[in-house]
Design a protein around this motif. Structure first.
Motif, mmCIF file in Angstrom:
data_model
loop_
_atom_site.group_PDB
_atom_site.id
_atom_site.type_symbol
_atom_site.label_atom_id
_atom_site.label_comp_id
_atom_site.label_asym_id
_atom_site.label_seq_id
_atom_site.Cartn_x
_atom_site.Cartn_y
_atom_site.Cartn_z
ATOM 1 N N GLU A 1 0.845 -1.208 0.000
ATOM 2 C CA GLU A 1 0.000 0.000 0.000
ATOM 3 C C GLU A 1 0.874 1.250 0.000
ATOM 4 N N HIS A 2 0.430 2.260 -0.697
ATOM 5 C CA HIS A 2 1.211 3.483 -0.838
ATOM 6 C C HIS A 2 1.274 4.264 0.477
ATOM 7 N N VAL A 3 2.490 4.618 0.847
ATOM 8 C CA VAL A 3 2.667 5.533 1.988
ATOM 9 C C VAL A 3 3.291 6.816 1.449
ATOM 10 N N SER A 4 2.742 7.940 1.823
ATOM 11 C CA SER A 4 3.263 9.212 1.324
ATOM 12 C C SER A 4 4.652 9.477 1.899
ATOM 13 N N VAL A 5 5.371 10.379 1.238
ATOM 14 C CA VAL A 5 6.687 10.794 1.740
ATOM 15 C C VAL A 5 6.532 11.382 3.144
ATOM 16 N N LEU A 6 5.530 12.236 3.316
ATOM 17 C CA LEU A 6 5.285 12.793 4.657
ATOM 18 C C LEU A 6 4.939 11.684 5.635
ATOM 19 N N GLY A 7 4.155 10.717 5.177
ATOM 20 C CA GLY A 7 3.784 9.596 6.049
ATOM 21 C C GLY A 7 5.005 8.831 6.554
ATOM 22 N N LYS A 8 5.950 8.589 5.643
ATOM 23 C CA LYS A 8 7.181 7.890 6.061
ATOM 24 C C LYS A 8 8.004 8.742 7.024
ATOM 25 N N VAL A 31 13.487 15.644 8.756
ATOM 26 C CA VAL A 31 13.590 14.801 7.568
ATOM 27 C C VAL A 31 13.530 15.698 6.332
ATOM 28 N N VAL A 32 14.484 15.488 5.407
ATOM 29 C CA VAL A 32 14.438 16.199 4.122
ATOM 30 C C VAL A 32 14.297 15.180 3.000
ATOM 31 N N ASP A 33 13.791 15.643 1.866
ATOM 32 C CA ASP A 33 13.594 14.746 0.721
ATOM 33 C C ASP A 33 14.823 14.742 -0.193
ATOM 34 N N ASN A 37 14.940 19.395 0.669
ATOM 35 C CA ASN A 37 13.920 20.281 1.233
ATOM 36 C C ASN A 37 13.161 19.610 2.375
ATOM 37 N N LEU A 38 12.815 20.399 3.382
ATOM 38 C CA LEU A 38 12.128 19.881 4.559
ATOM 39 C C LEU A 38 10.852 19.104 4.222
ATOM 40 N N VAL A 39 10.723 17.922 4.807
ATOM 41 C CA VAL A 39 9.463 17.184 4.753
ATOM 42 C C VAL A 39 8.741 17.344 6.090
ATOM 43 N N ALA A 40 9.472 17.140 7.171
ATOM 44 C CA ALA A 40 8.862 17.307 8.488
ATOM 45 C C ALA A 40 9.944 17.521 9.527
ATOM 46 N N GLN A 41 9.583 18.265 10.560
ATOM 47 C CA GLN A 41 10.500 18.524 11.667
ATOM 48 C C GLN A 41 9.699 18.689 12.947
ATOM 49 N N HIS A 42 10.160 18.047 14.019
ATOM 50 C CA HIS A 42 9.512 18.153 15.331
ATOM 51 C C HIS A 42 10.551 18.543 16.374
ATOM 52 N N ARG A 43 10.163 19.414 17.280
ATOM 53 C CA ARG A 43 11.002 19.743 18.447
ATOM 54 C C ARG A 43 10.288 19.286 19.705
ATOM 55 N N MET B 44 3.167 18.464 3.080
ATOM 56 C CA MET B 44 2.408 17.396 2.425
ATOM 57 C C MET B 44 2.981 17.132 1.029
ATOM 58 N N ASP B 45 2.888 15.885 0.587
ATOM 59 C CA ASP B 45 3.409 15.520 -0.738
ATOM 60 C C ASP B 45 2.799 16.425 -1.807
#
Lengths: 133, 133, 133, 133
Positions: A1-8, A31-33, A37-43, B44-45
């Motif tokens: 099943e497809h998982v989005s880049v953001l999902g991963k 995480v960058v792609d 470029n930024l995909v997600a970041q948490h502090r 988001m993707d």
């Protein structure tokens, strides 16, 4: 099943947060792609403010040089071939551990950066995230 | 029950992502704390690369000026009192909608920024996030 | 009796803080010297974060152009001779009121910048400081 | 009795100025809050212009890394684990003494930075300020 880049990226970050909580050190995880470029970041609450840009730049460094930032460390020491590398790329390269390329089928598809503890703690948390990937 | 600052940011972002998916426009969503520092950011993707810094800067602008970025828009137009405001703060101020201050008990405790669609779409997604807050 | 440059800046800032408290609007107040370099800057509790750089840049603008920032406003409007001035000087010029040159014996010896309220409030507070100078 | 954040910063800076005058070295002293944002900064007459950004960045570094800048110095030397740290955070990290975290009840609530003399003089003045805190 497809998982989005953001999902991963969320999965990676969730695994990192869990490990960081386990060892009791609040972290920043980024995480960058493949484009850097930024995909997600948490502090996490209580993480060092200085870690915000370091985590992102570790992810960028690992992607941009296709090696872990601990490998980068070994080639930028005084007397080594890439001494001074860290002031290139507008100072974005981080030359100590905690950043890893994200590899899929032999291709580097992104970067992961963790910052907040000692270098060893950052690496431990990043490896836990990669193991869950 | 206590929810961490990061936990609240994740809730805001999840609600924004859901609304963005609903309207079919991929977005970047960012949350900053009371000091203007990043708490969490997701892309988001398919979202515009240009939205990475815009979302973060919308969140920063709303926090730093304690008003929504659509309110900022109305005071920086030519002939208005704060014409030229957008080049201050190293150009970080965004002067169109999609950024909102996060308010708790009358205090501004952070900022939310959404970017990726039209200004109206960005505002719609941000409001959906705030409603779930 | 000799008063230091810092001593005079403290007097200016103290008078500004008193006026700002009187009107109930927390402000950031900055003073630069004849070289455009910071002498002193204070941020009152609750003042807008965005005002930190704006107050300093108002002081710089007034010193660097030898005119108040409200005078600058009148010449940078669309159609006016200096339209676009605010993006010069690395974006440091502020084109709305609240910044004043500090004049001594006909010479511009520094700049004062106030930010935190409406343009009118900023000007009121700055004028109260200048009156006490 | 309640003392404002700015009020406490003024006390710190006044104590630093007194010590700096005592040892005859003009200094720049800066205080940032828990978000790394400026609360107050003073430049004594005759202090080095270069110290304006150094003092502020020392305060930021100590806050952002939750350690004194002299402790930072020991971990960024060649061969040490964080070699290269100083080019992260847009080059804002200062890796020599004169910056200290401000701690209240076990929490880091800000940073103090002093610059203008030798490293030892900067540390002496900063410690005198902290003692009066």
């Amino acid at each position: 099943e497809h998982v989005s880049v953001l999902g991963k990226a969320k999965q990676l970050i969730a695994a990192a947060e869990q490990k960081a909580a386990e060892i009791g050190v609040p972290m920043v995880i980024a995480v960058v792609d493949a484009g850097g470029n930024l995909v997600a970041q948490h502090r996490m609450d209580g993480a060092l403010l200085g870690s915000i840009s370091i985590a992102l730049d570790k992810a960028y460094t690992a992607l941009a040089l296709k090696m872990s930032t601990e490998e980068v460390a070994s080639v930028v020491a005084p007397g080594q071939p890439l001494f001074g590398l860290n002031t290139s790329n507008n100072g974005r390269f981080i030359t100590f551990g905690g950043g890893f390329p994200l590899v899929d089928g032999g291709n580097v598809i992104g970067g992961l950066g963790v910052s907040g503890g000692t270098v060893e703690e950052d690496i431990t948390v990043a490896r836990a995230a990669l193991a869950a990937y």
